[in-house]
Design a protein around this motif. Structure first.
Motif, PDB file in Angstrom:
ATOM      1  N   MET A   1      42.802  32.653  34.841  1.00 19.38           N
ATOM      2  CA  MET A   1      43.002  34.073  34.546  1.00 19.38           C
ATOM      3  C   MET A   1      43.043  34.919  35.830  1.00 19.38           C
ATOM      4  O   MET A   1      42.915  36.145  35.783  1.00 19.38           O
ATOM      5  CB  MET A   1      41.911  34.561  33.593  1.00 19.38           C
ATOM      6  CG  MET A   1      41.992  33.888  32.223  1.00 19.38           C
ATOM      7  SD  MET A   1      40.544  34.208  31.181  1.00 19.38           S
ATOM      8  CE  MET A   1      40.877  35.908  30.662  1.00 19.38           C
TER       9      MET A   1
ATOM     10  N   TRP B   1      34.212  39.967  42.186  1.00 19.41           N
ATOM     11  CA  TRP B   1      32.785  40.274  42.143  1.00 19.41           C
ATOM     12  C   TRP B   1      31.998  38.982  42.155  1.00 19.41           C
ATOM     13  O   TRP B   1      32.582  37.906  42.199  1.00 19.41           O
ATOM     14  CB  TRP B   1      32.434  41.215  41.007  1.00 19.41           C
ATOM     15  CG  TRP B   1      32.390  40.668  39.633  1.00 19.41           C
ATOM     16  CD1 TRP B   1      32.857  39.478  39.199  1.00 19.41           C
ATOM     17  CD2 TRP B   1      31.819  41.327  38.495  1.00 19.41           C
ATOM     18  NE1 TRP B   1      32.639  39.361  37.865  1.00 19.41           N
ATOM     19  CE2 TRP B   1      32.002  40.476  37.400  1.00 19.41           C
ATOM     20  CE3 TRP B   1      31.177  42.561  38.285  1.00 19.41           C
ATOM     21  CZ2 TRP B   1      31.568  40.817  36.121  1.00 19.41           C
ATOM     22  CZ3 TRP B   1      30.746  42.890  37.016  1.00 19.41           C
ATOM     23  CH2 TRP B   1      30.942  42.027  35.939  1.00 19.41           C
TER      24      TRP B   1
ATOM     25  N   GLY C   1      39.592  39.376  34.504  1.00 18.14           N
ATOM     26  CA  GLY C   1      40.077  38.426  35.495  1.00 18.14           C
ATOM     27  C   GLY C   1      39.449  37.053  35.370  1.00 18.14           C
ATOM     28  O   GLY C   1      38.918  36.688  34.314  1.00 18.14           O
ATOM     29  N   ALA C   2      39.523  36.308  36.470  1.00 15.69           N
ATOM     30  CA  ALA C   2      39.085  34.919  36.465  1.00 15.69           C
ATOM     31  C   ALA C   2      37.569  34.803  36.543  1.00 15.69           C
ATOM     32  O   ALA C   2      36.965  35.192  37.530  1.00 15.69           O
ATOM     33  CB  ALA C   2      39.706  34.194  37.659  1.00 15.69           C
ATOM     34  N   GLY C   3      36.971  34.324  35.471  1.00 20.68           N
ATOM     35  CA  GLY C   3      35.542  34.020  35.484  1.00 20.68           C
ATOM     36  C   GLY C   3      35.410  32.515  35.305  1.00 20.68           C
ATOM     37  O   GLY C   3      35.818  31.752  36.168  1.00 20.68           O
ATOM     38  N   SER C   4      34.896  32.111  34.138  1.00 15.00           N
ATOM     39  CA  SER C   4      34.793  30.672  33.869  1.00 15.00           C
ATOM     40  C   SER C   4      36.167  30.026  33.811  1.00 15.00           C
ATOM     41  O   SER C   4      36.321  28.848  34.092  1.00 15.00           O
ATOM     42  CB  SER C   4      34.098  30.455  32.537  1.00 15.00           C
ATOM     43  OG  SER C   4      32.767  30.870  32.610  1.00 15.00           O
ATOM     44  N   ASP C   5      37.143  30.793  33.431  1.00  8.48           N
ATOM     45  CA  ASP C   5      38.512  30.281  33.311  1.00  8.48           C
ATOM     46  C   ASP C   5      39.317  30.719  34.538  1.00  8.48           C
ATOM     47  O   ASP C   5      39.798  31.848  34.613  1.00  8.48           O
ATOM     48  CB  ASP C   5      39.132  30.857  32.026  1.00  8.48           C
ATOM     49  CG  ASP C   5      40.548  30.349  31.803  1.00  8.48           C
ATOM     50  OD1 ASP C   5      41.095  29.663  32.691  1.00  8.48           O
ATOM     51  OD2 ASP C   5      41.104  30.650  30.731  1.00  8.48           O
ATOM     52  N   PRO C   6      39.447  29.831  35.513  1.00  7.31           N
ATOM     53  CA  PRO C   6      40.077  30.231  36.782  1.00  7.31           C
ATOM     54  C   PRO C   6      41.555  30.576  36.626  1.00  7.31           C
ATOM     55  O   PRO C   6      42.133  31.256  37.478  1.00  7.31           O
ATOM     56  CB  PRO C   6      39.893  29.007  37.681  1.00  7.31           C
ATOM     57  CG  PRO C   6      39.590  27.868  36.785  1.00  7.31           C
ATOM     58  CD  PRO C   6      39.002  28.433  35.528  1.00  7.31           C
TER      59      PRO C   6
ATOM     60  N   GLU D   1      36.329  37.053  39.439  1.00 10.84           N
ATOM     61  CA  GLU D   1      36.786  38.431  39.200  1.00 10.84           C
ATOM     62  C   GLU D   1      36.104  38.997  37.961  1.00 10.84           C
ATOM     63  O   GLU D   1      35.745  38.255  37.046  1.00 10.84           O
ATOM     64  CB  GLU D   1      38.307  38.434  38.984  1.00 10.84           C
ATOM     65  CG  GLU D   1      39.066  37.940  40.216  1.00 10.84           C
ATOM     66  CD  GLU D   1      40.550  37.738  39.957  1.00 10.84           C
ATOM     67  OE1 GLU D   1      41.320  37.703  40.930  1.00 10.84           O
ATOM     68  OE2 GLU D   1      40.949  37.613  38.766  1.00 10.84           O
ATOM     69  N   PRO D   2      35.943  40.312  37.919  1.00 11.74           N
ATOM     70  CA  PRO D   2      35.379  40.924  36.704  1.00 11.74           C
ATOM     71  C   PRO D   2      36.383  40.821  35.561  1.00 11.74           C
ATOM     72  O   PRO D   2      37.583  40.645  35.802  1.00 11.74           O
ATOM     73  CB  PRO D   2      35.135  42.379  37.119  1.00 11.74           C
ATOM     74  CG  PRO D   2      36.051  42.617  38.265  1.00 11.74           C
ATOM     75  CD  PRO D   2      36.241  41.306  38.959  1.00 11.74           C
ATOM     76  N   PRO D   3      35.916  40.921  34.305  1.00  8.50           N
ATOM     77  CA  PRO D   3      36.843  40.925  33.181  1.00  8.50           C
ATOM     78  C   PRO D   3      37.913  41.993  33.389  1.00  8.50           C
ATOM     79  O   PRO D   3      37.569  43.072  33.891  1.00  8.50           O
ATOM     80  CB  PRO D   3      35.969  41.281  31.979  1.00  8.50           C
ATOM     81  CG  PRO D   3      34.568  40.962  32.414  1.00  8.50           C
ATOM     82  CD  PRO D   3      34.542  41.125  33.886  1.00  8.50           C
TER      83      PRO D   3
END
Lengths: 390, 390, 390, 390
Positions: C146, C165, C139-144, C135-137
């Motif tokens: 989130m 994204w 949201g969940a990027g490297s840290d799932p 997800e875009p900030p």
């Protein structure tokens, strides 16, 4: 605009004098047997200092009224690099760590009486000093706030207890500058005579580096009594004092090591010119030639970083950010240089046939002393994120 | 397909035995005062070997008929790494350089009589040997074709003259394997007793490394007489012999150093777990944690490269390309590990408080010994360009 | 012990077939105009797949009952590297990201009905799929953890809302695997048809890489209805599912990119052999030759790391630590290779004259996709410090 | 001594003006659709130049008599870095490559008539120019002595034949400066109108970089007639001319790219401040924070190297060694910065969401253009070995 990098006439002349002094008076003493396994011995130190005194080059960073040349930081950059060209040069000029930084600190914050008692003989090369700050785990290392040594009020003075290590020069020092926590008041610096009762040098650490006279001691304080007049600077202002000493001391380390790295490079260049392998000189092999080029870039970059930071300090700024930055840049650059020089010399590089192996071993500590690279990168990052730095 | 990386049962069991032996029998001797400043002393060496003999772990690479365990190269990879975990381990198991490689060479090319005379006592740990190949400038260093020492036919034998250096173990050796040029015929290897007239150890080199018993000597041959029966292998086949020794000796160096790097890493991990700074253990600081991760990747990559190359050698290939490649990969990886461990330990890292500083100083030479990285990269490149390698 | 690295006969034969297929059937299509600026177009994809189908090389990682070859992870290591030699190879063999990992996941956790509906046509190359997790900030990027997208129970199903994204292949997919948080229950995976109402592809991201069919989409879910039977695996077990997919998907990325790096290296070697400068081929200049040697070491090290980790996965272990380690080692090694190849080619290296510039641009993302190096180093460090890894 | 690094008042004021101009007038145009896929289109270029003209910032490096500000090299260091902060900035100020270097060369060596005809409109931003030197293999690339294009005397002029590539800006240029070999006399430069018969732009190269108006063309000369009055400088002095252009052009490249790297860094800092992962901003993770610190060190080191070299050029020295050194130092430092910024931005870093990916792709070529690092290291090494450099 002035982004000039020219060395003006006066200083250029001084540079030449120091270079010649190191070359003719100091380098010949490198093979002196009094250069002991762990550090230069007393007798050798005295002779080195005597030679610098004769050459009127002693303690050039100290104010003229205490016998020095009153060099600016930029001036030190030039002179200290030249001195560092021999591992004995800084001892001769009386500008090695920690004495050089201690003199700088005393000049900045000591009382007139303290200066007479300690700074004058230090600057004259008659006594030496140590800086008792670093403690073994779990005490204050990279994180100074973990200070465990204490100075408890007692009568009209204080009683200091604690254990320090990495006290450079402990064995040959007369003066100790001691950082201790005054409970309820905060870290404070004290001056003490190393021969006072209550101070014991437990042992000397064996270290990779062997260039510091007096080695690195483990020093115990047990019931050491100091007077109120022995407080250096103000009560509870130990960390503020430390900051006065911090940036300049870091930067002079850089200057001296730059000289040492240049020495190693010069030796490597000479070797690369004359040693043959596979049909040509090894310097003509790109594998070696590229290392020489990288050396030159690292030396050049290190010098510029030093000069820049010296310029900042000469404007009376604390320069904490700039000196952190310069310290990492220089310590890592000169380390790469030393490592490449060992490699270029091949088998010889790891032997005592040249001074390169010794410069290499001495220099490894520089990425750790005065704060390891990691602590500096961390501080740099914090300031960058705060936006206090562009 | 079999790209397995499991260690089969027999070897896993041997691995456990060696690991335990090193941990309980050898590491406690690391602080023995007979561990001299330049190398372990004779008395200590004898005790180490006696312990390995009792544990039935002596000379595991040698054929059973000469008293060893007859390990394959892959077997050596496992055992030698474990032995290297202590700088004294390879001395104990009788698998340090150059003896281990010399035994390998003797086993491969010596006559039965030569084996009885030299290999048997070597494998039994009763005598030691040196390999006299490297010469000071302008002689044979990285470029073996620059060989200056000569062996001139004289009567029914040869007379050897020349100067060698970096003759590891010279001071404690009984056997010398000497590479010399027989004019008109080519480089040839000879066996000689180090106590024979005509051999003088001029001095020992001072080196950063201190783990080789007998140090690194400068050895002069003046009118040394050897018999035809002292030729090792065939006349004029010195370089072919050298190739027999080359790949295995390079690779065992890698194995031992891998063990040493693992040791440094384990010490660094322990320290990172317990030392606090800035409110948490230093290991929890990414600046340190990332170094530990990089260490593990380097150790893992080095181990795989060794195992792969050992597999090639076990198929009776010369493995010159593969061992060159492994040597560069491993020597540079373990060096990075050692350097990071010093950094993680901070001030302590440059002291004798742990063995890390010693591993660090010892290991620097490994990027140079057995051919500097630059020479190996050059050979690799030539083969890649020729298309003999995919 | 078995540290063998030989490729057994069956697989060696398959390797040869794939290599030949890529060389004769796929590489010629690289200059096909349907290779669009952002990714291969549909028509080209269909042709590539048709060719692999004829060659009986389609979906080799899938179980035979779904039309594949049922390769082990070690088998994939061999075949996927060969396929990756052309940027179009993975599309042809139907083993590109994210489809390959999606098929692996479906095979492991989908119900028989889900497999019939989705896995069978995927494996047959008839449809494509995307994996909607990132997800875009903020949201969940490297840290799932989130994760912001939600799946709220509604009637006998769920309603999904959220924004994703970097949804690779979004534009050409029929199947979407969607990670969403079921409030109070936890992250859950759902299967949905990309043409269902409530799914909108807002746009495609412009990226440095251009090798993924369907590009990287921004996908919005608004009131997307899914049935309970569309849950993949179990309710609230989205992260456990993700772990099933994680290590294999990471590792196949490594395999494919290794092939691409080898391609770049081969082109650089050819150029270094034929281009002259300063009197000899540039390969004969050590500055270039050393880069070729470093390339070979990096490729070799990457391959060993992949093979080792594949061996771990073939023992039915999750391999989270091993695949993290392999991912960092390989992604950084192949990046260095690609960068050196650009440099060796000089001006040409940054042009479309060869595929090297494209491989370079594509590969930059690999140090970020599947978790940036920093996140992996952090996890590695945590496990090392916990002592769960030796 | 003066190792000052202060920017004097006049220049500081100009710096502020340029910074504001870039920020308010140029950066908003970065998202202009006329920023085509390969380079800014004509219409956009004209608008950019018009804005700089209004701001009285056009062609600041050119002498006032030709409409510029007559900046010294140190002045350019300040202004060009600011302009480079936007990839469109150098186009606006009319200081992009190769025009900026061409104007410098014309000013230094052209005849008054040539200056009127070509320099005046160039400085006014009315026409553009290209520099036809680089040839495809086997012609002149890094090694200029491999020049294949010829200019044969013919009547009262010359006829030029040859093939050039990497002719930056070819498609939008009016003036061509052509390097060709006059047989028996040597390399010579000629001025020609790009629209003259005998000049064909065969095609434009596809390149990773997209910041050069007019792209990089492949230009063929077939029977191109030039007059004797079109010789630039002297007959046979092509390489001497090239040296006049060389150092300044290299250095201005450094200046512009430094600005671009600073831009990427600023974007990365902003992102690191605001993006959360694992419970804190990513900047607070040392893994990211250390990258920011390294960026700052690289930017600082690059700036000092540029300023130093500019100081050398301002003393009218050719500065070949200093500019080689600066070029390698800066091109590699800013590359590291760009690469780290991509990494910090994570997935976004490889997309068009910010300009960082574009700066990254543009910048890769800089380690190759103006001589690859390897060629510079080689020249540096040769001078070091000769001892012409300390």
């Amino acid at each position: 605009m002035s982004v000039g990098f020219q060395i003006l006439d006066d200083l250029a002349c001084l540079q030449t004098r120091v270079r010649e002094f190191i070359s003719t008076q100091i380098i010949p003493l490198e093979s002196d047997p009094r250069q002991g396994p762990h550090s230069p011995e007393e007798g050798l130190c005295r002779e080195l200092i005597a030679r610098a005194r004769s050459a009127e080059l002693l303690s050039p960073h100290v104010a003229p009224e205490y016998g020095g040349l009153g060099l600016t930081h930029q001036g030190r950059a030039i002179v200290f690099e030249e001195a560092g060209y021999s591992m004995l040069g800084p001892v001769a000029l009386n500008i090695f760590a920690p004495d050089e930084g201690n003199m700088h600190l005393l000049e900045a914050v000591a009382t007139p009486a303290q200066k007479e008692r300690w700074l004058r003989p230090l600057a004259a090369g008659e006594i030496r000093s140590c800086f008792c700050m670093t403690e073994p785990p779990p005490g204050a290392g990279s994180d100074p706030s973990m200070l465990k040594s204490t100075a408890r009020p007692d009568g009209d003075g204080y009683v200091i207890d604690g254990l320090k290590w990495f006290t450079t020069g402990a064995e040959s020092s007369t003066l100790a500058i001691i950082m201790a926590d005054v409970p309820g008041t905060g870290a404070t610096m004290f001056l003490a005579d190393m021969h006072a009762p209550g101070i014991t040098i437990e042992r000397s650490l064996q270290t990779l580096d062997t260039c510091f006279p007096g080695g690195h001691g483990v020093v115990r304080f047990e019931g050491l009594r100091v007077a109120t007049s022995d407080i250096l600077g103000e009560l509870g202002q130990g960390f503020r004092n430390a900051q006065v000493r911090l940036s300049p001391a870091r930067l002079t380390h850089c200057m001296r090591w730059l000289g040492a790295a240049r020495r190693a490079h010069d030796i490597a260049v000479d070797y690369a010119r004359t040693r043959y392998a596979f049909g040509k000189t090894i310097g003509e092999h790109e594998g070696v030639g590229f290392m020489l080029a990288d050396n030159e870039m690292d030396l050049h970059g290190a010098r510029l970083a030093i000069w820049h930071c010296a310029g900042v300090l000469d404007q009376d700024e604390l320069g904490l950010h700039e000196s952190s930055r310069a310290k990492v840049m220089v310590s890592e650059a000169v380390w790469r240089v030393a490592d490449r020089c060992v490699q270029i010399l091949g088998g010889q590089g790891v032997t005592g046939e040249t001074v390169v192996a010794r410069i290499f071993a001495d220099m490894r500590a520089f990425r750790i002393y005065d704060g390891p690279s990691e602590v500096h990168r961390w501080s740099l990052a914090k300031r960058i994120l705060k936006g206090t730095r562009r």
